[in-house]
Design a protein around this motif. Structure first.
Motif, PDB file in Angstrom:
ATOM      1  N   THR A 146      45.384 -21.178 -38.837  1.00  0.00           N
ATOM      2  CA  THR A 146      45.330 -20.377 -40.053  1.00  0.00           C
ATOM      3  C   THR A 146      44.398 -19.199 -39.812  1.00  0.00           C
ATOM      4  N   ILE A 147      44.821 -18.016 -40.224  1.00  0.00           N
ATOM      5  CA  ILE A 147      43.970 -16.838 -40.084  1.00  0.00           C
ATOM      6  C   ILE A 147      42.824 -16.931 -41.081  1.00  0.00           C
ATOM      7  N   THR A 148      41.599 -16.912 -40.591  1.00  0.00           N
ATOM      8  CA  THR A 148      40.418 -16.920 -41.459  1.00  0.00           C
ATOM      9  C   THR A 148      39.443 -15.853 -40.971  1.00  0.00           C
ATOM     10  N   GLU A 149      38.545 -15.433 -41.853  1.00  0.00           N
ATOM     11  CA  GLU A 149      37.565 -14.416 -41.485  1.00  0.00           C
ATOM     12  C   GLU A 149      36.642 -14.912 -40.375  1.00  0.00           C
ATOM     13  N   ASP A 150      36.240 -16.178 -40.429  1.00  0.00           N
ATOM     14  CA  ASP A 150      35.371 -16.725 -39.393  1.00  0.00           C
ATOM     15  C   ASP A 150      36.048 -16.712 -38.028  1.00  0.00           C
ATOM     16  N   ARG A 151      37.307 -17.128 -37.970  1.00  0.00           N
ATOM     17  CA  ARG A 151      38.024 -17.151 -36.702  1.00  0.00           C
ATOM     18  C   ARG A 151      38.268 -15.738 -36.174  1.00  0.00           C
ATOM     19  N   LYS A 152      38.466 -14.786 -37.084  1.00  0.00           N
ATOM     20  CA  LYS A 152      38.705 -13.401 -36.670  1.00  0.00           C
ATOM     21  C   LYS A 152      37.476 -12.786 -36.017  1.00  0.00           C
ATOM     22  N   LYS A 153      36.316 -13.379 -36.234  1.00  0.00           N
ATOM     23  CA  LYS A 153      35.110 -12.895 -35.561  1.00  0.00           C
ATOM     24  C   LYS A 153      35.113 -13.278 -34.081  1.00  0.00           C
ATOM     25  N   ALA A 154      35.845 -14.332 -33.756  1.00  0.00           N
ATOM     26  CA  ALA A 154      35.860 -14.847 -32.384  1.00  0.00           C
ATOM     27  C   ALA A 154      37.068 -14.380 -31.577  1.00  0.00           C
ATOM     28  N   VAL A 155      38.236 -14.279 -32.236  1.00  0.00           N
ATOM     29  CA  VAL A 155      39.477 -13.919 -31.542  1.00  0.00           C
ATOM     30  C   VAL A 155      40.297 -12.961 -32.396  1.00  0.00           C
ATOM     31  N   ASN A 156      41.299 -12.374 -31.787  1.00  0.00           N
ATOM     32  CA  ASN A 156      42.277 -11.602 -32.548  1.00  0.00           C
ATOM     33  C   ASN A 156      43.469 -12.492 -32.872  1.00  0.00           C
ATOM     34  N   PHE A 157      44.156 -12.160 -33.952  1.00  0.00           N
ATOM     35  CA  PHE A 157      45.348 -12.913 -34.327  1.00  0.00           C
ATOM     36  C   PHE A 157      46.570 -12.009 -34.344  1.00  0.00           C
ATOM     37  N   SER A 158      47.683 -12.593 -33.950  1.00  0.00           N
ATOM     38  CA  SER A 158      48.964 -11.899 -34.035  1.00  0.00           C
ATOM     39  C   SER A 158      49.389 -11.803 -35.490  1.00  0.00           C
ATOM     40  N   GLU A 159      50.513 -11.167 -35.712  1.00  0.00           N
ATOM     41  CA  GLU A 159      51.140 -11.237 -37.028  1.00  0.00           C
ATOM     42  C   GLU A 159      51.500 -12.700 -37.289  1.00  0.00           C
ATOM     43  N   PRO A 160      51.506 -13.143 -38.545  1.00  0.00           N
ATOM     44  CA  PRO A 160      51.853 -14.547 -38.825  1.00  0.00           C
ATOM     45  C   PRO A 160      53.257 -14.888 -38.309  1.00  0.00           C
ATOM     46  N   TYR A 161      53.394 -16.079 -37.740  1.00  0.00           N
ATOM     47  CA  TYR A 161      54.729 -16.514 -37.332  1.00  0.00           C
ATOM     48  C   TYR A 161      55.270 -17.601 -38.256  1.00  0.00           C
ATOM     49  N   TYR A 162      54.402 -18.130 -39.129  1.00  0.00           N
ATOM     50  CA  TYR A 162      54.886 -18.963 -40.227  1.00  0.00           C
ATOM     51  C   TYR A 162      53.819 -19.082 -41.296  1.00  0.00           C
ATOM     52  N   TYR A 163      54.247 -19.599 -42.449  1.00  0.00           N
ATOM     53  CA  TYR A 163      53.365 -19.714 -43.611  1.00  0.00           C
ATOM     54  C   TYR A 163      53.295 -21.169 -44.052  1.00  0.00           C
ATOM     55  N   SER A 164      52.114 -21.587 -44.469  1.00  0.00           N
ATOM     56  CA  SER A 164      51.908 -22.986 -44.818  1.00  0.00           C
ATOM     57  C   SER A 164      50.910 -23.075 -45.960  1.00  0.00           C
ATOM     58  N   GLY A 165      50.214 -24.206 -46.024  1.00  0.00           N
ATOM     59  CA  GLY A 165      49.202 -24.388 -47.052  1.00  0.00           C
ATOM     60  C   GLY A 165      48.720 -25.823 -47.125  1.00  0.00           C
ATOM     61  N   PRO A 166      47.454 -26.036 -47.519  1.00  0.00           N
ATOM     62  CA  PRO A 166      46.907 -27.390 -47.617  1.00  0.00           C
ATOM     63  C   PRO A 166      47.462 -28.166 -48.806  1.00  0.00           C
ATOM     64  N   VAL A 167      47.708 -29.450 -48.573  1.00  0.00           N
ATOM     65  CA  VAL A 167      48.253 -30.337 -49.605  1.00  0.00           C
ATOM     66  C   VAL A 167      47.439 -31.632 -49.614  1.00  0.00           C
ATOM     67  N   ILE A 168      47.223 -32.184 -50.789  1.00  0.00           N
ATOM     68  CA  ILE A 168      46.535 -33.475 -50.913  1.00  0.00           C
ATOM     69  C   ILE A 168      47.559 -34.594 -50.754  1.00  0.00           C
ATOM     70  N   PHE A 169      47.260 -35.546 -49.860  1.00  0.00           N
ATOM     71  CA  PHE A 169      48.084 -36.741 -49.706  1.00  0.00           C
ATOM     72  C   PHE A 169      47.237 -37.967 -50.030  1.00  0.00           C
ATOM     73  N   THR A 170      47.844 -38.922 -50.714  1.00  0.00           N
ATOM     74  CA  THR A 170      47.152 -40.163 -51.076  1.00  0.00           C
ATOM     75  C   THR A 170      48.094 -41.339 -50.852  1.00  0.00           C
ATOM     76  N   ARG A 171      47.566 -42.542 -51.050  1.00  0.00           N
ATOM     77  CA  ARG A 171      48.455 -43.703 -51.089  1.00  0.00           C
ATOM     78  C   ARG A 171      49.165 -43.716 -52.442  1.00  0.00           C
ATOM     79  N   PRO A 172      50.323 -44.378 -52.534  1.00  0.00           N
ATOM     80  CA  PRO A 172      51.109 -44.366 -53.778  1.00  0.00           C
ATOM     81  C   PRO A 172      50.363 -44.889 -54.998  1.00  0.00           C
ATOM     82  N   ASP A 173      49.430 -45.812 -54.818  1.00  0.00           N
ATOM     83  CA  ASP A 173      48.738 -46.401 -55.965  1.00  0.00           C
ATOM     84  C   ASP A 173      47.453 -45.658 -56.345  1.00  0.00           C
ATOM     85  N   SER A 174      47.220 -44.515 -55.749  1.00  0.00           N
ATOM     86  CA  SER A 174      45.984 -43.766 -55.985  1.00  0.00           C
ATOM     87  C   SER A 174      45.977 -43.108 -57.361  1.00  0.00           C
TER      88      SER A 174
END
Length: 261
Positions: free
Chosen positions: A107-135
């Motif tokens: 994932t492109i982040t400001e912290d990572r951009k301080k260390a390396v360069n990033f290409s144009e995005p090649y896909y898009y995603s996002g964080p999701v919460i997963f739990t057990r069914p009875d949660s």
């Protein structure tokens, strides 16, 4: 005579240093991108993040990230050389010039951009919460005081830190999800596709709230401007001719290469 021998010795050392420097440089004669090994595109993947990268029964690396790296190599006229590498150390490895690139769902982040360069995005995603069914966890507000497992060094770890101070690190998202399925921890934050694949494999988990969207890109050493340019050109061609979307459908089961509206 001694002075003459001394001069000859100095010249020999200088010549040896010159030869070693020349052998150590893989910059193309036409001013193209610098590469670790001439004629090769050496890139790293985590190998523990299906369907993006994993090791098949034959011991070969496979997945969307691997396929994208190989396709880029083909566009650049290079031999693809993928290698498995721990995700949490990938950015540091690229910064240290150990490999040409990391095609590892970063994932492109400001912290990572301080260390390396990033290409144009090649896909898009996002964080999701997963739990057990009875949660009883349904939303991010429910994570307060809960134990959340994540992949070490991932942006999911930072997402979890926004909601709880009880965080357990794993080397991969798959092992974190397996632990959740086996009754450990209260939740896992990871990519939606990875979680869905775990469910298809029989993991006893369910998808809850999505926490946002993110851009995944290829990490390249900051000094390698020409390689960054070449990789971006290859990605643009693959987007325009439909190859990138085709690879996404093949390995992920959906086209995740277009930016969500």
């Amino acid at each position: 005579m001694k002075d003459f021998k001394k001069k000859i010795g100095i010249l020999a050392v200088v010549f040896s240093m010159f030869v070693l420097a020349a052998c150590g440089s893989s910059e193309s004669s036409d001013g193209g991108p610098e590469l670790k090994n001439e004629g090769e595109f050496n890139f790293i993947v985590s190998g523990e993040f299906p369907p993006f990268s994993s090791v098949d029964k034959g011991g070969e690396l496979t997945g969307f990230d691997v396929a994208v790296g190989k396709a880029i190599a083909k566009e650049l006229g290079l031999k693809p050389v993928p290698e498995k590498f721990k995700f949490h150390g990938a950015v540091s490895a690229i910064k240290a010039d150990r490999f040409d690139a990391a095609v590892a769902s970063h994932t492109i982040t400001e912290d990572r951009k301080k260390a390396v360069n990033f290409s144009e995005p090649y896909y898009y995603s996002g964080p999701v919460i997963f739990t057990r069914p009875d949660s009883d966890i349904k939303t991010k507000e429910d994570l307060k005081g809960k134990e959340v497992a994540v992949s070490k060094g991932s942006t999911y770890e930072k997402s979890a830190q926004d909601f709880t101070d009880q965080i357990k690190n794993y080397d991969s998202d798959a092992t974190a999800l397996r632990a959740l399925s086996e009754g450990k921890h209260d939740a896992v934050i990871t990519d939606a596709i990875t979680g869905k694949q775990a469910i298809e494999k029989g993991f006893k988990i369910v998808e809850q709230e999505q926490l946002g969207t993110s851009e995944q890109a290829i990490a390249i050493k900051k000094e390698d401007k020409e390689l960054l340019k070449a990789v971006n050109e290859a990605l643009k061609k693959m987007k325009d001719n439909g190859e990138l979307a085709k690879l996404s459908e093949e390995y992920v089961g959906a086209d995740i290469t277009k930016k969500p509206e």
